[in-house]
Design a protein around this motif. Structure first.
Motif, PDB file in Angstrom:
ATOM      1  N   LEU A   1       0.837  -1.194   0.000  1.00 46.81           N
ATOM      2  CA  LEU A   1       0.000   0.000   0.000  1.00 46.81           C
ATOM      3  C   LEU A   1       0.877   1.251   0.000  1.00 46.81           C
ATOM      4  O   LEU A   1       1.964   1.253   0.577  1.00 46.81           O
ATOM      5  CB  LEU A   1      -0.899   0.006   1.243  1.00 46.81           C
ATOM      6  N   PRO A   2       0.427   2.330  -0.647  1.00 44.07           N
ATOM      7  CA  PRO A   2       1.249   3.545  -0.713  1.00 44.07           C
ATOM      8  C   PRO A   2       1.399   4.203   0.651  1.00 44.07           C
ATOM      9  O   PRO A   2       0.533   4.067   1.526  1.00 44.07           O
ATOM     10  CB  PRO A   2       0.466   4.447  -1.671  1.00 44.07           C
ATOM     11  N   LYS A   3       2.481   4.918   0.842  1.00 42.65           N
ATOM     12  CA  LYS A   3       2.723   5.642   2.080  1.00 42.65           C
ATOM     13  C   LYS A   3       1.622   6.676   2.296  1.00 42.65           C
ATOM     14  O   LYS A   3       1.241   7.392   1.371  1.00 42.65           O
ATOM     15  CB  LYS A   3       4.089   6.333   2.026  1.00 42.65           C
ATOM     16  N   GLY A   4       1.108   6.747   3.514  1.00 42.51           N
ATOM     17  CA  GLY A   4       0.040   7.687   3.820  1.00 42.51           C
ATOM     18  C   GLY A   4      -1.354   7.131   3.619  1.00 42.51           C
ATOM     19  O   GLY A   4      -2.345   7.816   3.886  1.00 42.51           O
ATOM     20  N   TYR A   5      -1.467   5.890   3.152  1.00 45.68           N
ATOM     21  CA  TYR A   5      -2.788   5.273   2.969  1.00 45.68           C
ATOM     22  C   TYR A   5      -3.527   5.213   4.299  1.00 45.68           C
ATOM     23  O   TYR A   5      -2.975   4.766   5.306  1.00 45.68           O
ATOM     24  CB  TYR A   5      -2.611   3.863   2.403  1.00 45.68           C
ATOM     25  N   SER A   6      -4.770   5.686   4.319  1.00 42.21           N
ATOM     26  CA  SER A   6      -5.515   5.751   5.579  1.00 42.21           C
ATOM     27  C   SER A   6      -6.829   4.989   5.521  1.00 42.21           C
ATOM     28  O   SER A   6      -7.659   5.118   6.407  1.00 42.21           O
ATOM     29  CB  SER A   6      -5.799   7.220   5.947  1.00 42.21           C
ATOM     30  N   GLY A   7      -7.023   4.203   4.469  1.00 42.24           N
ATOM     31  CA  GLY A   7      -8.257   3.428   4.370  1.00 42.24           C
ATOM     32  C   GLY A   7      -8.186   2.148   5.187  1.00 42.24           C
ATOM     33  O   GLY A   7      -7.210   1.873   5.887  1.00 42.24           O
ATOM     34  N   ASN A   8      -9.230   1.354   5.083  1.00 41.15           N
ATOM     35  CA  ASN A   8      -9.296   0.092   5.801  1.00 41.15           C
ATOM     36  C   ASN A   8      -8.361  -0.917   5.137  1.00 41.15           C
ATOM     37  O   ASN A   8      -8.422  -1.132   3.938  1.00 41.15           O
ATOM     38  CB  ASN A   8     -10.733  -0.433   5.787  1.00 41.15           C
ATOM     39  N   ASP A   9      -7.503  -1.543   5.910  1.00 39.51           N
ATOM     40  CA  ASP A   9      -6.556  -2.505   5.345  1.00 39.51           C
ATOM     41  C   ASP A   9      -6.558  -3.801   6.145  1.00 39.51           C
ATOM     42  O   ASP A   9      -5.559  -4.506   6.221  1.00 39.51           O
ATOM     43  CB  ASP A   9      -5.149  -1.914   5.314  1.00 39.51           C
ATOM     44  N   ILE A  10      -7.682  -4.116   6.750  1.00 45.01           N
ATOM     45  CA  ILE A  10      -7.786  -5.347   7.526  1.00 45.01           C
ATOM     46  C   ILE A  10      -8.879  -6.228   6.963  1.00 45.01           C
ATOM     47  O   ILE A  10      -9.811  -5.753   6.303  1.00 45.01           O
ATOM     48  CB  ILE A  10      -8.054  -5.076   9.017  1.00 45.01           C
ATOM     49  N   VAL A  11      -8.754  -7.513   7.188  1.00 43.87           N
ATOM     50  CA  VAL A  11      -9.795  -8.467   6.820  1.00 43.87           C
ATOM     51  C   VAL A  11     -10.105  -9.318   8.035  1.00 43.87           C
ATOM     52  O   VAL A  11      -9.293  -9.452   8.955  1.00 43.87           O
ATOM     53  CB  VAL A  11      -9.370  -9.380   5.647  1.00 43.87           C
ATOM     54  N   MET A  12     -11.283  -9.923   8.016  1.00 45.98           N
ATOM     55  CA  MET A  12     -11.657 -10.827   9.088  1.00 45.98           C
ATOM     56  C   MET A  12     -11.277 -12.242   8.698  1.00 45.98           C
ATOM     57  O   MET A  12     -11.466 -12.668   7.564  1.00 45.98           O
ATOM     58  CB  MET A  12     -13.162 -10.759   9.353  1.00 45.98           C
ATOM     59  N   THR A  13     -10.693 -12.946   9.617  1.00 45.69           N
ATOM     60  CA  THR A  13     -10.427 -14.367   9.449  1.00 45.69           C
ATOM     61  C   THR A  13     -11.124 -15.108  10.574  1.00 45.69           C
ATOM     62  O   THR A  13     -11.567 -14.489  11.546  1.00 45.69           O
ATOM     63  CB  THR A  13      -8.918 -14.651   9.438  1.00 45.69           C
ATOM     64  N   ASN A  14     -11.246 -16.430  10.441  1.00 37.88           N
ATOM     65  CA  ASN A  14     -12.003 -17.147  11.465  1.00 37.88           C
ATOM     66  C   ASN A  14     -11.525 -18.562  11.659  1.00 37.88           C
ATOM     67  O   ASN A  14     -10.861 -19.145  10.795  1.00 37.88           O
ATOM     68  CB  ASN A  14     -13.495 -17.151  11.116  1.00 37.88           C
ATOM     69  N   SER A  15     -11.844 -19.090  12.817  1.00 36.98           N
ATOM     70  CA  SER A  15     -11.619 -20.492  13.152  1.00 36.98           C
ATOM     71  C   SER A  15     -12.959 -21.090  13.537  1.00 36.98           C
ATOM     72  O   SER A  15     -13.759 -20.448  14.226  1.00 36.98           O
ATOM     73  CB  SER A  15     -10.647 -20.633  14.330  1.00 36.98           C
ATOM     74  N   ILE A  16     -13.206 -22.314  13.092  1.00 41.10           N
ATOM     75  CA  ILE A  16     -14.464 -22.994  13.384  1.00 41.10           C
ATOM     76  C   ILE A  16     -14.168 -24.417  13.841  1.00 41.10           C
ATOM     77  O   ILE A  16     -13.343 -25.114  13.244  1.00 41.10           O
ATOM     78  CB  ILE A  16     -15.383 -23.038  12.142  1.00 41.10           C
ATOM     79  N   CYS A  17     -14.809 -24.841  14.903  1.00 41.08           N
ATOM     80  CA  CYS A  17     -14.702 -26.237  15.335  1.00 41.08           C
ATOM     81  C   CYS A  17     -15.922 -26.573  16.191  1.00 41.08           C
ATOM     82  O   CYS A  17     -16.735 -25.694  16.503  1.00 41.08           O
ATOM     83  CB  CYS A  17     -13.408 -26.482  16.110  1.00 41.08           C
TER      84      CYS A  17
END
Length: 352
Positions: free
Chosen positions: A238-254
């Protein structure tokens, strides 16, 4: 006598950018679309100045650079949330509390009945589209400026199960550095794992304990949902200064029975596997997933962990140094647990 907090709020006003700003529509990525909640936060400072004017003047200057926060949320023709950068301004409310800051108590433990008086809720607002991106309330007598400006969004896989019916009790727990060290040692004692982080050990422990407390059927699927920072995953970077959302959700199921009966290392291993899943391809797939499915996550039989332990709430300086106290007003959903750094050296973690 039980403490009663009385707060008198003045009529709200709008703080507009100090200079002319760019107008038009600000489009949000699909990572901003999937899961949205509002979390009110409070910052407590000591000052003898006219804090309301100081905050308003400073806010108007900040909004020049962060002009989308002076706009309004809307819906695009594709049905996505966007920001209309119209410069209407952040909503600001001056209020007066009938107490001193010391009488409020420990605000690191969310208490919506008391702390909820110190933030401003938009009357009649039915959804996030009817709330300005930035809302702040300032209480000069108790020196309790508060804001509700956090917005979380994201997710991936959907599993529909029978929802929780019983009323849930909430407690705040603190894990100091020694307890966290013991927890990591416990996760590694059977040598099933070579190593683990504090987050992995604590997440596995809390997921396991909560599942047991809910007395789930042994064959009931239980899910752990949490965010992973994608800054180091995306290629090209991502470019320097980027301020948007940069996360994703991950999950575990059992299955609940498996999670409860097996040692802590099993739960921690599932957390590690969920983190390893997040690659450049995974993040791009998450963006495409929402584009195609437009589906939001089910939280049935789910624990969602949001880690704020690295966010600088305790270093937020509005001109009077670091806050004496800071923290969220309440949890956004009954399925959500927050990890907050705690203590002078920030080595402890508060579970909310």
């Amino acid at each position: 006598m039980e403490f009663q907090l009385d707060v008198k709020q003045n009529e709200p006003t709008f703080v507009r950018p100090a200079e002319e700003t760019e107008k038009g529509l600000y489009f949000l990525s699909n990572l901003d679309q999937n899961f949205a909640v509002i979390v009110h936060t409070i910052y407590c400072f000591k000052s003898d100045e006219d804090s309301a004017e100081v905050i308003k003047n400073a806010l108007s200057k900040v909004l020049v650079s962060y002009y989308p926060l002076a706009g309004r949320l809307s819906i695009s023709g594709e049905g996505k949330v966007i920001v209309d950068c119209n410069g209407e301004g952040a909503l600001f409310v001056e209020a007066e509390a009938n107490c001193r800051m010391e009488e409020i108590g420990d605000i690191t433990k969310p208490d919506s009945e008391i702390l909820g008086n110190l933030v401003y809720d938009i009357p009649g607002a039915k959804n996030i589209l009817e709330i300005p991106p930035m809302v702040a309330q300032e209480s000069p007598k108790s020196r309790l400026p508060a804001s509700g400006i956090c917005r979380d969004s994201r997710q991936i896989k959907i599993h529909h199960n029978r929802p929780l019916q019983d009323e849930m009790l909430y407690r705040s727990l603190c894990f100091d550095s020694e307890k966290l060290k013991i927890l990591r040692k416990k996760a590694l004692e059977d040598q099933f794992l070579e190593n683990c982080t504090t987050f992995e050990a604590l997440s596995g422990f809390v997921w396991k304990a909560r599942t047991k407390a809910l007395r789930m059927e042994s064959d009931q699927e239980t899910k752990l949902l949490f965010a992973v920072d994608g800054r180091t995953k995306i290629n090209p970077p991502l470019p320097k200064g980027y301020s948007g959302n940069d996360i994703v959700m991950t999950n575990s199921i059992c299955q609940a029975g498996e999670l409860i009966e097996k040692p802590l290392s099993f739960a921690v291993g599932l957390v590690q596997d969920a983190i390893k899943m997040v690659t450049d391809g995974y993040m791009r797939s998450a963006v495409d997933y929402f584009e195609v499915m437009r589906a939001r996550p089910s939280l049935a039989w789910t624990l969602m962990i949001t880690t704020w332990s690295r966010l600088g709430f305790h270093t937020m300086d509005f001109g009077w140094g670091e806050p004496v106290l800071s923290g969220p007003v309440a949890l956004p959903e009954k399925e959500v647990i927050l990890f907050l750094s705690h203590g002078k050296e920030r080595r402890s973690i508060n579970l909310l």
